[in-house]
Design an enzyme around this catalytic site. Structure first.
Site, short mmCIF file in Angstrom:
data_model
loop_
_atom_site.label_atom_id
_atom_site.label_comp_id
_atom_site.label_asym_id
_atom_site.label_seq_id
_atom_site.Cartn_x
_atom_site.Cartn_y
_atom_site.Cartn_z
N ARG A 1 -10.31 4.19 -1.60
CA ARG A 1 -9.82 3.43 -0.42
C ARG A 1 -10.07 4.27 0.83
O ARG A 1 -9.24 5.07 1.22
CB ARG A 1 -8.33 3.13 -0.57
N CYS B 1 -9.68 -3.73 -10.32
CA CYS B 1 -9.14 -2.52 -9.68
C CYS B 1 -7.77 -2.77 -9.04
O CYS B 1 -7.22 -1.91 -8.39
CB CYS B 1 -10.12 -1.95 -8.66
N ARG C 1 2.26 -9.92 -0.02
CA ARG C 1 2.53 -8.88 -1.02
C ARG C 1 3.53 -7.85 -0.52
O ARG C 1 4.04 -7.03 -1.28
CB ARG C 1 1.21 -8.21 -1.48
N ARG D 1 -15.10 1.92 -1.34
CA ARG D 1 -14.84 0.67 -0.64
C ARG D 1 -14.94 0.93 0.86
O ARG D 1 -14.36 1.90 1.36
CB ARG D 1 -13.44 0.16 -0.99
N HIS E 1 0.82 -1.21 0.00
CA HIS E 1 0.00 0.00 0.00
C HIS E 1 0.86 1.26 0.00
O HIS E 1 0.42 2.31 -0.49
CB HIS E 1 -0.99 -0.02 1.16
N GLU F 1 -11.14 -10.76 -4.14
CA GLU F 1 -9.71 -10.73 -3.88
C GLU F 1 -9.24 -11.91 -3.05
O GLU F 1 -8.10 -11.95 -2.60
CB GLU F 1 -9.26 -9.39 -3.28
N ASN G 1 -4.36 -7.37 -6.59
CA ASN G 1 -3.21 -7.29 -5.67
C ASN G 1 -3.34 -8.36 -4.60
O ASN G 1 -2.40 -9.08 -4.28
CB ASN G 1 -3.16 -5.91 -4.99
N ASP G 2 -4.53 -8.44 -4.02
CA ASP G 2 -4.74 -9.45 -2.99
C ASP G 2 -5.03 -10.83 -3.58
O ASP G 2 -4.61 -11.84 -3.03
CB ASP G 2 -5.88 -9.03 -2.05
C1 PEP Z 1 -6.48 -5.25 -4.49
O1 PEP Z 1 -6.30 -6.04 -3.56
O2 PEP Z 1 -6.24 -5.51 -5.68
C2 PEP Z 1 -7.01 -3.91 -4.22
C3 PEP Z 1 -7.33 -3.08 -5.19
O3 PEP Z 1 -7.10 -3.53 -2.91
P1 PEP Z 1 -5.83 -3.05 -2.05
O4 PEP Z 1 -4.66 -2.90 -2.98
O5 PEP Z 1 -6.20 -1.76 -1.42
O6 PEP Z 1 -5.68 -4.15 -1.07
MG MG Z 2 -7.12 -5.59 -1.62
#
Ligand code: PEP
Ligand code: MG
Length: 598
Positions: free
Chosen positions: A309, A516, A479, A345, A201, A445, A468-469
């Site tokens: 976010r 996203c 991550r 979100r 993040h 996710e 991402n998750d």
């Molecule tokens: C993700 O997990 O892809 C996402 C967009 O949420 P974050 O990166 O805030 O965990």
């Molecule tokens: Mg996420």
């Protein structure tokens, strides 16, 4: 670290946020920390005196830090604001507190951190239930001082990065997301840290804030650079040069000018429709963290917000945002987006994001723990209800949608839907206007959610795939852990198959599906995502230009063939090559976008 002929020292890391900065080092040696529950362990009787000394030194150090901070901010704050520190100093000097902690260390064999945390929690609980608003507000002061003492107990110090006197490039071991969101945007030219990965993040925030950044630096930069030394950070390719020679500095100035021109070209194209050559339009939306990101999103031609976010509304402050304040923030967002969709979100705290004001517990595996929707449904129900009320109320002002993070089973959606219905009833009774038909969607996710997509699609209005998750949980790679980042491959066959399954389920159930995660804003994956049939790509605003350019050169039919082939591959590299081959066929200039670190 590589040495060159001059005094130059070169370090390599991962380019986490594009851009070039040339400036002076601000070195932060210690890790940052927070007020969170320490593990419950015991000390031996022989360790008692050392723990008491440690606690007294931490109080002394906190007193010094507060006095120094008070001096430093005196010119910037009004007198009554600077006097907050007087109240903080009173807490540090409280003799009763000192004795209680010493007692607990001596009689219960608690380490200083545990003893102090337990006693502070008791104070905080006692004060929180009082009727007097003024006294209640003191909880924030106590927590602030407590987190400083905890930091000093751990012999770490909290970087104060929101007030810088001069332009600086930050070099640190790590920066947490809450450190990063507070960075002084006018003064921080770039940052480079030894920890982290491209999808942490902290990296995501750097891109949103348009601060060039490098993460995961190899070598010992924090031991080898000094405050005030000249440094170049190249956030495109992840290079750092300390004490650059004249030639290097000139070359980087030139590169910075060229990259600047390239972005200007992309901004010029921001009004062009994100439409493929054969007439398919893809929605291009922005991921934003604060209202400050709106202008950048508009500059790059966003069609709405695909991910707001909200957790950053809760960070870097001692109190919680009120319902009214949240209604105001969401309303501003809706108004700025002028009718385009705004997907908000709900609170995603936990994992690598903590909030000082939510008293989170330390967990052994925070990414697998009480994070996001789990935390909201378990320990932060009131905070969650307030946020949902604000969303329902702001929802009447425009096209606002609610999105739930980290869903892993249908029960979570059922539970949230129940709460939303209860809140609608409450708002109706209070005669407060709200949107009865607000859309609710889920982030996909976790592999659990992806495999349940058929069922979830019948319960919600839209999906947004958080790659991402999804990648972290599917391939089992933290991550944030730079040691396993080599395994983080978005075109891993398992990821492509899960995305395809989710898109197909969305289509069969006639709901909207977006991506996203960062994959959506990375040019090299765009052909495959389009080919699999996603409706929307939502990304950090500065990636919109490059992705738009690629879409406009593609034919959907060719993207579909590429995606089909990629889905047959047994490994990530082969699937990625299929995408790159198509980009190369469209034009080498577009392939170049994929390698530009955008
Ligand atoms: C993700 O997990 O892809 C996402 C967009 O949420 P974050 O990166 O805030 O965990
Ligand atoms: Mg996420």
């Amino acid at each position: 670290m590589a040495k060159t002929e001059s005094k130059e020292k070169i370090y390599h890391g991962i380019g986490a946020s594009p851009g070039i900065a040339i400036g002076k080092v601000l070195l932060i040696k210690q890790h940052s920390t927070s007020y969170i529950k320490p593990p419950d362990v015991k000390i031996t009787p022989e360790e008692i005196e050392a723990e008491i000394n440690k606690f007294e030194s931490a109080l002394d150090k906190t007193r010094q830090d507060l006095e120094e901070l008070q001096k430093r901010v005196q010119n910037k704050l009004q007198a009554h604001e600077a006097s907050i520190f007087d109240a903080h100093l009173l807490i540090v000097d409280d003799q009763m507190l000192l004795h209680e902690v010493e007692d607990s260390i001596r009689n219960q064999l608690s380490p200083a951190e545990c003893a102090f945390f337990r006693i502070m929690e008791r104070y905080i609980t006692a004060i929180s239930v009082m009727q007097d608003d003024y006294i209640k507000e003191r909880v924030a002061d106590i927590k602030d001082v407590a987190s400083r003492v905890m930091a000093n107990l751990k012999e770490t110090s909290r970087p104060v990065l929101d007030y810088l006197d001069d332009m600086r490039i930050i070099i640190a071991h790590d920066l947490t997301p809450s450190d990063t969101v507070l960075l002084d945007r006018q003064k921080v030219q770039a940052f480079a840290i030894e920890s982290g990965s491209n999808t942490s993040h902290t990296a995501i925030l750097a891109r949103s804030m348009q601060i060039p950044a490098v993460v995961n630096i190899k070598g010992n930069i924090t031991d080898e650079v000094e405050n005030g030394e000249e440094i170049i950070v190249d956030g495109f390719i992840g290079t750092i040069i300390v004490c650059p020679g004249d030639k290097t500095r000139e070359a980087y100035k030139l590169k910075a000018r060229e990259e600047g021109r390239f972005y200007i070209d992309l901004i010029r194209e921001s009004r062009l429709r994100p439409e493929t050559l054969d007439g398919f339009t893809i929605q291009l939306a922005s991921n934003i963290e604060t209202l400050d990101d709106i202008q950048t999103a508009k500059k790059y031609g966003t069609s709405g917000v695909g991910l707001f976010r909200t957790e950053y509304m809760y960070m870097g402050r001692q109190d919680l945002p009120t319902e009214e304040a949240q209604v105001a923030t969401f309303t501003t967002l809706i108004e700025e987006m002028k009718g385009e969709p705004v997907v908000v979100r709900t609170l995603d705290i936990g994992g690598d994001k903590y909030c000082e004001n939510l008293s989170l517990r330390q967990e052994a595996n925070p990414f697998l723990g009480l994070r996001a929707i789990r935390l909201c449904l378990q320990e932060c129900r009131d905070v969650f209800r307030t946020q949902l009320r604000a969303l329902l109320r702001a929802g009447i002002k425009g096209n606002l949608k609610i999105m739930l993070p980290m869903v892993s089973c249908v029960e979570e959606v059922v539970e949230v839907r129940k709460i939303i219905e209860e809140l609608k009833g409450e708002l109706f009774k209070e005669k407060l206007p709200f949107n009865r038909d607000i859309e609710v969607g889920v982030m996909i996710e976790t592999p659990g959610a992806a495999l349940l997509a058929d069922h979830l699609a019948k319960m919600v209005d839209f999906f947004s795939i958080g790659t991402n998750d999804l990648i972290q949980y599917t391939i089992a790679i933290d991550r944030d852990n730079e040691r396993v980042s080599y395994l983080y491959e978005p075109t891993h066959p398992a990821i492509l198959h899960l995305i395809k399954k989710v898109v197909d389920a969305a289509k069969q159930n006639r709901i909207w599906v977006s991506i996203c995660g960062q994959m959506a804003g990375s040019p090299q994956y765009v052909p495959l995502l389009l080919g699999m049939g996603v409706h929307e790509l939502s990304m950090v605003p500065m990636s919109l230009g490059a992705v738009r350019r690629i879409i406009r050169k593609l034919k959907m039919h060719e993207a579909e063939v590429a995606a089909e082939k990629a889905l047959q591959c047994s490994n990530a590299r082969d699937a990625l090559n299929i995408s790159l081959e198509l980009l190369n066929k469209i034009s080498p200039e577009v392939t170049d976008l994929a390698f530009r670190g955008l």
